[in-house]
Design an enzyme around this catalytic site. Sequence first.
Site, short mmCIF file in Angstrom:
data_model
loop_
_atom_site.label_atom_id
_atom_site.label_comp_id
_atom_site.label_asym_id
_atom_site.label_seq_id
_atom_site.Cartn_x
_atom_site.Cartn_y
_atom_site.Cartn_z
N GLU A 42 42.76 47.18 49.68
CA GLU A 42 42.09 48.21 48.87
C GLU A 42 40.74 48.55 49.48
OE1 GLU A 42 42.82 48.83 44.34
OE2 GLU A 42 40.92 47.76 44.47
N GLU A 91 47.47 50.22 32.02
CA GLU A 91 48.24 48.98 31.81
C GLU A 91 47.46 48.03 30.89
OE1 GLU A 91 47.53 50.36 34.75
OE2 GLU A 91 49.05 49.90 36.28
N GLY A 141 35.48 46.17 41.38
CA GLY A 141 36.49 45.39 40.68
C GLY A 141 36.98 44.18 41.47
N ARG A 142 37.29 44.39 42.76
CA ARG A 142 37.86 43.30 43.55
C ARG A 142 36.80 42.31 44.02
NH1 ARG A 142 38.31 48.24 45.60
NH2 ARG A 142 37.32 48.79 47.56
N HIS A 158 60.45 27.63 55.19
CA HIS A 158 61.88 27.67 54.93
C HIS A 158 62.32 29.07 54.51
CE1 HIS A 158 62.03 23.34 55.38
NE2 HIS A 158 60.82 23.39 54.85
N LYS A 164 48.36 57.12 39.76
CA LYS A 164 47.95 56.98 38.35
C LYS A 164 48.09 58.31 37.63
CE LYS A 164 44.22 53.54 38.72
NZ LYS A 164 42.79 53.32 38.60
N LYS A 207 36.86 46.75 33.99
CA LYS A 207 35.57 47.33 34.34
C LYS A 207 35.41 48.69 33.64
CE LYS A 207 33.03 48.98 38.33
NZ LYS A 207 32.91 49.03 39.77
O1 F6P Z 1 43.65 50.90 40.31
C1 F6P Z 1 42.83 50.15 41.10
C2 F6P Z 1 41.73 49.51 40.30
O2 F6P Z 1 40.78 50.46 39.99
C3 F6P Z 1 41.15 48.34 41.05
O3 F6P Z 1 40.22 48.70 41.98
C4 F6P Z 1 40.61 47.51 39.93
O4 F6P Z 1 40.36 46.21 40.33
C5 F6P Z 1 41.75 47.63 38.94
O5 F6P Z 1 42.22 48.95 39.08
C6 F6P Z 1 41.38 47.38 37.51
O6 F6P Z 1 40.38 48.24 37.05
P1 F6P Z 1 39.63 47.97 35.71
O7 F6P Z 1 38.91 46.69 35.80
O8 F6P Z 1 38.70 49.12 35.53
O9 F6P Z 1 40.65 47.91 34.60
#
Ligand code: F6P
Length: 534
Positions: A340, A202, A254-255, A371, A500, A196
């Site tokens: 979250e 990452e 995002g979620r 199990h 972060k 987003k």
């Molecule tokens: O670090 C949390 C977060 O901001 C989430 O809310 C989001 O889904 C995820 O990182 C990924 O964010 P992006 O889509 O901006 O890479």
Amino acid sequence: MFDQLLKYFQKVKDRKITSLFDQDKQRATNFSVLQEDLFLDFSKTNIDQQAFELLSDLAKYRGISEARDEMFRGELINTSEGRAVLHTALRNLEGSPIYVDKIDIMPSVLQTLEKMKEFSERVRSGQFSGQGGAISDVVNIGIGGSDLGPAMVVRALAPYHNGPKCHFISNVDGSHIHDVLSKLNPETTLVIIASKTFTTSETMKNAQTAYAWMSKVVNEPSLQFVAVSTAVQKTDAFGISRNNVFGFEDWVGGRYSIWGPIGLSIIIAIGAEAFESFLNGAQDMDMHFKTAEIRENLPIILALVGVWHNQICNYSTRAVLPYDQRLGKLPAYLQQLEMESNGKGVDLDGNPLNFHSAPVVWGEAGTNGQHAFFQLLHQGTRVIPCEFLVAAQSHEPYLDHHHKSLLSNCFAQSEALMQGRSFEEVCSNFKNEHIKQGKIERQARHRVFPGSRPSTTLLYPKLTPKILGKIIALYEHRVFVEGKILGINSFDQWGVELGKDLANGLETILIGESESKDLNTSTQSLIKVTKTMW
Ligand code: F6P
């Protein structure tokens, strides 16, 4: 309101759930809801008529219906970020107008959906190809909401796959990207960078590594990259043509973003028709949430059960147990959705909460969990409410005997958790064995099941795209209702920021570009010892 519920719980907490069935012969019907093809049974909880009424009063007092309408209308309910919350617009397939800043957003939502359909068809038909021919593999690079949703749905809908194979890379751990890319042919791979913000470290690191991997073989790698993001300047800077960028707006969290371009890997895997059916299911749930009375309203009921267990009974975790192997990633998906969204320490005005926020959500597909951790669910000292999900039918009729076992196991677990097994019952089971009384009693103590462990079961005919869409939307709205009852903002996530910030600084220390003097000595020592291991 909370006080009344807490008081009521004190009064009823020691009764057996089974006693509620003795008192109300219609309990199984009275405490379950059939909403078209979803059946929710919440009768195996300690909620009786009075508790339900108190919970409903709490929901009304917290203004659930008004809040729900505000959300659907596009009001700025995400107050700490000044944003509307309109993931529901992404499945508003008829396109009835929804306004943000006085502009109807629906034409652009539908345009983006058309662009997704058209692009996915080109990929699936081979019209959009890589240097080496038709796309054989799609790699989605994203994390959190840009990974968990599509990864969960792609796996869940495996029987509907008829497009290229989809893979997911999320972790910055190089082993993740290595293990995925080393098996793929760069000449026939399409990479989707799903972010987003297009800043998540990452994702950016993985995107660069994937680009470098493709550059070794492919002459114009950017042609095999597409981006899904709200930040077009950043996707430009990465070198992705605007034709290959699928935008969305900041009113989609995002979620909650699976219904739009973040679902690109899904539509490529299952095709436009099945994807629309997935959206359709969610839209049906939206309509149900908007119109059904509390007593019939699945998201509200599930939320009330959640509040009862977490805030009133003080059960701090919730196990999500899909008896559906293909829903194996649902617990992780719901972890982000619930934790979250509702894992907050202050209310909408910034005042500290004086009750607990979201429960710890965890789980695993059944029957595997039986199990592993079910021992603790049945006999451990903590009460863990369980949420079972199961389909009446499988996609493999020739393996129907497996499915019957799966169903039996699922129903047996909720029955066992509730019924338990008393000391007397265990002792009488020993009757015919020639063991001394003292020994029987010692043995029996280990075999007692306290019972009265609450659970809900969500039953559906088959895991189709439409039903999956409904189930996910059900959970989204459940989280919304729980958040509203707690009076918190379910749509921001400030709690992820501190780690972060620190990670960025720490990386410069690890690579020797700065010193670690501001860090706690424990962390300094971790860095020092790490360096001795290099
Ligand atoms: O670090 C949390 C977060 O901001 C989430 O809310 C989001 O889904 C995820 O990182 C990924 O964010 P992006 O889509 O901006 O890479």
